[in-house]
Design a protein around this motif. Structure first.
Motif, PDB file in Angstrom:
ATOM      1  N   GLU A  48       0.799  -1.211   0.000  1.00 14.32           N
ATOM      2  CA  GLU A  48       0.000   0.000   0.000  1.00 14.32           C
ATOM      3  C   GLU A  48       0.835   1.266   0.000  1.00 14.32           C
ATOM      4  O   GLU A  48       0.310   2.359  -0.105  1.00 14.32           O
ATOM      5  CB  GLU A  48      -0.951   0.007   1.211  1.00 14.32           C
ATOM      6  CG  GLU A  48      -2.160  -0.889   0.982  1.00 14.32           C
ATOM      7  CD  GLU A  48      -2.730  -1.418   2.274  1.00 14.32           C
ATOM      8  OE1 GLU A  48      -2.606  -0.729   3.293  1.00 14.32           O
ATOM      9  OE2 GLU A  48      -3.289  -2.537   2.256  1.00 14.32           O
ATOM     10  N   HIS A  49       2.162   1.126   0.069  1.00 14.48           N
ATOM     11  CA  HIS A  49       2.996   2.314   0.110  1.00 14.48           C
ATOM     12  C   HIS A  49       2.960   3.090  -1.185  1.00 14.48           C
ATOM     13  O   HIS A  49       2.962   4.305  -1.177  1.00 14.48           O
ATOM     14  CB  HIS A  49       4.435   1.921   0.446  1.00 14.48           C
ATOM     15  CG  HIS A  49       4.552   1.425   1.847  1.00 14.48           C
ATOM     16  ND1 HIS A  49       4.217   2.205   2.928  1.00 14.48           N
ATOM     17  CD2 HIS A  49       4.939   0.230   2.333  1.00 14.48           C
ATOM     18  CE1 HIS A  49       4.390   1.498   4.024  1.00 14.48           C
ATOM     19  NE2 HIS A  49       4.822   0.298   3.700  1.00 14.48           N
ATOM     20  N   SER A  50       2.946   2.356  -2.330  1.00 18.54           N
ATOM     21  CA  SER A  50       2.987   3.075  -3.590  1.00 18.54           C
ATOM     22  C   SER A  50       1.634   3.710  -3.872  1.00 18.54           C
ATOM     23  O   SER A  50       0.622   3.025  -3.922  1.00 18.54           O
ATOM     24  CB  SER A  50       3.354   2.142  -4.731  1.00 18.54           C
ATOM     25  OG  SER A  50       3.201   2.846  -5.945  1.00 18.54           O
ATOM     26  N   PRO A  51       1.604   5.019  -4.090  1.00 25.36           N
ATOM     27  CA  PRO A  51       0.324   5.688  -4.340  1.00 25.36           C
ATOM     28  C   PRO A  51      -0.232   5.351  -5.718  1.00 25.36           C
ATOM     29  O   PRO A  51      -1.396   5.603  -5.995  1.00 25.36           O
ATOM     30  CB  PRO A  51       0.672   7.166  -4.248  1.00 25.36           C
ATOM     31  CG  PRO A  51       2.127   7.235  -4.575  1.00 25.36           C
ATOM     32  CD  PRO A  51       2.732   5.945  -4.103  1.00 25.36           C
ATOM     33  N   HIS A  52       0.616   4.775  -6.602  1.00 22.83           N
ATOM     34  CA  HIS A  52       0.157   4.530  -7.962  1.00 22.83           C
ATOM     35  C   HIS A  52      -0.352   3.116  -8.159  1.00 22.83           C
ATOM     36  O   HIS A  52      -0.707   2.741  -9.261  1.00 22.83           O
ATOM     37  CB  HIS A  52       1.296   4.793  -8.958  1.00 22.83           C
ATOM     38  CG  HIS A  52       1.825   6.178  -8.855  1.00 22.83           C
ATOM     39  ND1 HIS A  52       1.019   7.281  -8.930  1.00 22.83           N
ATOM     40  CD2 HIS A  52       3.076   6.636  -8.656  1.00 22.83           C
ATOM     41  CE1 HIS A  52       1.753   8.370  -8.792  1.00 22.83           C
ATOM     42  NE2 HIS A  52       3.004   8.002  -8.616  1.00 22.83           N
ATOM     43  N   LEU A  53      -0.383   2.332  -7.099  1.00 25.26           N
ATOM     44  CA  LEU A  53      -0.812   0.943  -7.246  1.00 25.26           C
ATOM     45  C   LEU A  53      -2.332   0.857  -7.179  1.00 25.26           C
ATOM     46  O   LEU A  53      -2.944   1.249  -6.191  1.00 25.26           O
ATOM     47  CB  LEU A  53      -0.184   0.087  -6.143  1.00 25.26           C
ATOM     48  CG  LEU A  53      -0.463  -1.406  -6.239  1.00 25.26           C
ATOM     49  CD1 LEU A  53       0.128  -1.975  -7.517  1.00 25.26           C
ATOM     50  CD2 LEU A  53       0.102  -2.129  -5.039  1.00 25.26           C
TER      51      LEU A  53
END
Ligand SMILES: [Cu+2]
Lengths: 102, 249, 554
Positions: free
Chosen positions: B18-23
């Motif tokens: 969940e860290h990547s905002p683009h996932l």
């Protein structure tokens, strides 16, 4: 920012892009020059061959196909296969409709 | 990621992505998302190959059937303008590559510069195409009710035909030039339509790039558009010799 | 041994789970803007049912007109429009999207253990493209219709008719995007979104067959697109690509058209075959016999399917040598279809067979599809084709494949997965009755048409010589029964939405991942991504799971 590069793809060095560019422009020159020579049946063959080389350069390097996942390569392969099928099976009819007139 | 083997994802890891905002929610990892996107784009280009493939099939048949008509009609095109357009489009492909490269290196200024350059080259290409179309319309070489055979039955009346050294064609062969021009307009028209769509997307990207949309690690959109733009270039690479350079010697 | 495998929860305590994909959000907008593959599947289901009923009513009109030898109910040109619109709607707006866009959309991600399709936005766009195309086709129909037949054969479509060819052509072009989007989405999803442990050879066969159909959609549809564009350009600007007066070849249109439209019959039938594999395995409690062979036969059908298109053109003037080659290749494509039929039969062998509604439809499919397929071999043989093509024989042939095959499969799948989609069971007795009625009605409608065809009654005419009337009356009577057979599910399925028994997670005790989650499923499909640790159709694994559950509860 320590975020990972989103695409796992290799970044293409601009030098490669320039080399591809020069090859493509040379290809355009070559097709034009070749088309003004009388090579008989080889005129269209050479023209298409040069275009194929150019297209391969664009696909492999500009479009990163060389570094793409295997499925992407597979989809290009199936595209070429289907295209050849379409050409060949249509030709099958047209060439055999009038033997010798082709 | 290989297809035929088990995808080795650890179910327990779910939280860490969940860290990547683009996932997007449907994906488990950034790599999976990038792979899926890239594959989807190539599949889309595959449909485009088949779309133009239909036109190339038609071309193949009629070029062989009506070769003399195709030669004479092709001589009506300007190799100079076509050649310039080829170089323009190849150059725009280069600037697009550099645009993708700038996005990957997170250089906003140079990304916008290269996108605008790509757009500009597209405009010039279409401008030249417009000039060529206009000339064809004026000479009544656009297929349809007003189609004129003048340049082919009486080449002496047409400087372009004279320059190419064309001999007069018998009426029934001259009439087949209309098939050539039908194909010429269908093929270059479809190609131009793809360029216009692409340029619309370019404008959208230039607009979005100004607010750092592609220079914070999320380069997928620019890359996918790059693939599309190069594909349009490839189509032209085939169209140019097939339409402009039939029996020029 | 009982005569049913249905295992329902205790009805006095069972409840539909509070949180599921239906209750997640409310309001029309939450449906129109949804990215959830299950909701999009439902949207498709509703719109496709609408188009099916419309196309069905047109078929009713056709049969009613053919009750008498004269053209009395419909004028001949109206009749042409009616059968054209029947074909256009049924093929492009029902059969092509039927199973993939509804059941495939809903269950493909569930079956492979994914949260959604890879491209949810594109999935929604696909439905909008479908609706745009569908509404445009309706508009073309209301404002005058089109009468070229669904094949748009040139030069008839470009020169000799003055009906809404352009609008209908564009409608089909637009709906083509919906099919490309669905196919592309499925391919990417199957390649990239499988759950841990879900290897290619653990995929349910429904997924394999949808994969094969998707490949056809992606490769074939664009060719249809450009062909229709050329027809439209011919009618509007007057370019001369298919126009014989300008030197064009009308046969080239047919080559390009059938390059899509032959594979399109496999786009229609393959997902149906996938449904049958699931149903037959579940209701005979056995792993599908020759799993690998059935999986690869789907791929083989997809590949061979692209090499046979000119069998639609044997009498159109293609070269005799081409007839020879295409006829031979057409025989080849019968092989993978036969592999499927034999493997299903061997799955049944020594299985614990029960006769729930999906299974009855599946049996219907096996019989009718076999007849449909075998008569296809008659038509693929160039000699008999010359006699039989353009007669009612060919009409009967493709209705056996499409209605007897595909529609049966669609209904089998709809009943099979209805409990999962809605959380409620359909009423078993009524639906078994409806399935039998459909089978009887179908045979009565279309079997006489084989005879009519061999006797030489041509298709696409509003009137016919009086000696054909008896068989036509049979056919029309059968169509009436068939109509009842199709209306019944509409009624009782709607009824079951409110009054059906609570189904529970796995009423059929089936093995697919989609049955190992609640019904109706959660928006995110699974509470946690499942790990596939067994082969497909492993009923022993299911038994062990149940024992484990009992042990942990006890
Ligand atoms: Cu066929």
């Amino acid at each position: 920012m320590s975020e990972p590069q989103e695409s796992g793809h290799r970044i293409i060095n601009p030098r490669v892009s320039f080399l591809v560019y020069l090859a493509l422009v040379a290809g355009v020159g070559l097709t034009i020059v070749a088309s003004y020579q009388n090579l008989g049946i080889f005129n269209p063959i050479l023209a298409v061959a040069i275009a194929l080389v150019q297209a391969s350069l664009v696909a492999l390097f500009s479009m990163h196909l060389k570094y793409s996942p295997r499925v992407s390569k597979l989809s290009v392969g199936s595209g070429i296969f289907m295209l050849l099928t379409l050409f060949a099976m249509v030709l099958l009819d047209y060439m055999s409709r009038a033997w010798g007139s082709w | 990621m290989s297809d035929s083997t088990v995808i080795a994802h650890d179910g327990l890891e779910a939280g860490h992505h969940e860290h990547s905002p683009h996932l997007h929610h449907q994906f488990e990892s950034v790599e999976q998302q990038a792979d899926a996107g890239n594959f989807a784009m190539w599949l889309f280009l595959l449909t485009e190959v088949m779309f133009f493939g239909g036109l190339f099939t038609v071309y193949m048949i009629y070029r062989n059937w009506y070769y003399p008509a195709f030669v004479a009609a092709s001589h009506q095109l300007s190799v100079k303008l076509g050649g310039i357009n080829s170089v323009l489009l190849i150059t725009s492909s280069l600037t697009m590559t550099l645009g993708v490269w700038s996005a990957q290196l997170r250089r906003k200024g140079s990304l916008i510069f290269f996108l605008m350059l790509t757009f500009l080259l597209g405009v010039v290409f279409l401008g030249i195409k417009g000039v060529e179309y206009k000339e064809k319309f004026e000479k009544h070489h656009f297929p349809g009710a007003n189609y004129s055979l003048q340049s082919f039955v009486n080449p002496a009346s047409d400087p372009v035909a004279v320059a190419a050294g064309d001999k007069p064609l018998p009426l029934d062969i001259a009439q087949r030039t209309e098939v050539y021009f039908s194909l010429y307009f269908a093929m270059t028209g479809m190609h131009a339509l793809h360029m216009i769509v692409g340029m619309g997307i370019l404008l959208f990207m230039i607009f979005r790039a100004r607010s750092d949309a592609y220079t914070t690690g999320h380069t997928a959109f620019v890359e996918y558009f790059g693939l599309y733009w190069h594909f349009v270039d490839i189509i032209w690479i085939f169209l140019f010799p097939l339409l402009y350079l039939i029996n020029r010697h | 041994m009982s005569d049913t495998i249905v295992l329902l929860p205790d009805q006095s305590t069972a409840r539909i789970p509070k949180r599921n994909y239906l209750t997640q959000e409310n309001g029309l907008l939450s449906w129109l803007l949804t990215r959830d593959h299950k909701r999009i599947g439902i949207l498709y289901l509703i719109s496709i049912s609408f188009f099916f009923l419309l196309g069905g009513s047109l078929a009713g009109l056709i049969r009613l007109e053919l009750l008498t030898p004269q053209s009395d109910l419909l004028a001949t040109d109206t009749y042409n429009k009616v059968f054209t619109m029947h074909g256009v709607i049924m093929i492009f707006f029902f059969l092509v999207p039927s199973v993939p866009a509804t059941l495939g959309n809903f269950f493909l991600p569930l079956m492979i253990g994914a949260k959604d399709l890879a491209l949810p936005k594109m999935n929604l766009a696909s439905w909008y493209m479908y609706m745009a195309g569908g509404l445009l086709a309706l508009w073309a129909m209301i404002t005058g219709g089109v009468d070229t037949g669904w094949t748009f054969t040139t030069p008839l479509s470009t020169h000799f008719v003055n009906t809404n060819v352009i609008t209908t052509g564009l409608a089909i072009f637009i709906s083509g995007f919906s099919s490309i989007f669905t196919g592309l989405n499925f391919i990417v999803t199957i390649h990239k979104m499988r759950a841990p442990g879900m290897t290619w050879f653990r995929l349910p066969l429904f997924v394999w067959s949808n994969y094969a159909a998707s490949v056809l959609m992606v490769l074939g549809t664009p060719v249809l697109g450009i062909t229709l564009i050329l027809v439209v350009l011919e009618r509007t600007v007057g370019i001369g690509i298919f126009d014989p007066t300008k030197g064009g070849d009308p046969l080239l249109f047919q080559h390009l058209f059938w390059f899509y439209s032959h594979p399109a019959v496999y786009i229609m039938i393959l997902p149906g075959m996938g449904v049958i594999s699931e149903v037959i395995s579940t209701f005979s409690r056995k792993r599908v016999f020759g799993y690998t062979a059935v999986a690869f036969s789907s791929v083989a059908i997809a590949v061979f399917g692209f090499f046979v298109w000119a069998h639609h053109m044997f009498i159109m003037g293609i070269s005799n040598y081409a007839v020879l080659v295409f006829s031979l290749l057409t025989m080849l494509v019968a092989v993978p279809s036969a592999i499927k039929i034999f493997n299903w039969a061997l799955t049944l062998y020594k299985g614990s067979i029960t006769f729930e509604t999906p299974m009855i439809y599946a049996f219907g499919f096996m019989g009718l599809f076999t007849i449909g397929g075998m008569t296809g071999v008659f038509l693929g043989t160039s000699g008999t084709d010359i006699h039989l093509t353009e007669t009612y024989f060919i009409v009967a042939h493709f209705h056996f494949v499409m209605v007897g095959g595909m529609l049966m499969a669609f209904l089998a799948g709809l009943h099979f997965w209805w409990p999962k989609m809605t959380g409620r069971m359909y009423p078993e007795k009524v639906s078994q009755f409806a399935a039998v009625v459909t089978f009887i009605g179908f045979n009565l409608t279309f079997f006489p048409q084989f005879i009519l065809g061999t006797l030489g009654m041509p298709r696409r005419y509003a009137s016919y010589p009086p000696e054909f009337q008896v068989l036509n009356v049979f056919s029309t009577a059968g169509a009436t029964i068939l109509g009842v057979g199709y209306l019944l599910p509409v009624l009782y399925l709607t009824w079951s939405l409110k009054y059906g028994a609570i189904a529970g997670d796995n009423p059929w005790q089936a093995t697919g991942l989609e049955w190992q989650t609640q019904s109706p499923p959660l928006t995110e499909n699974f509470t946690q991504i499942p790990i596939m640790d067994h082969e497909a159709y492993d009923y022993e694994w299911l038994e062990r799971q149940k024992e484990k559950e009992v042990a942990s509860v006890g």
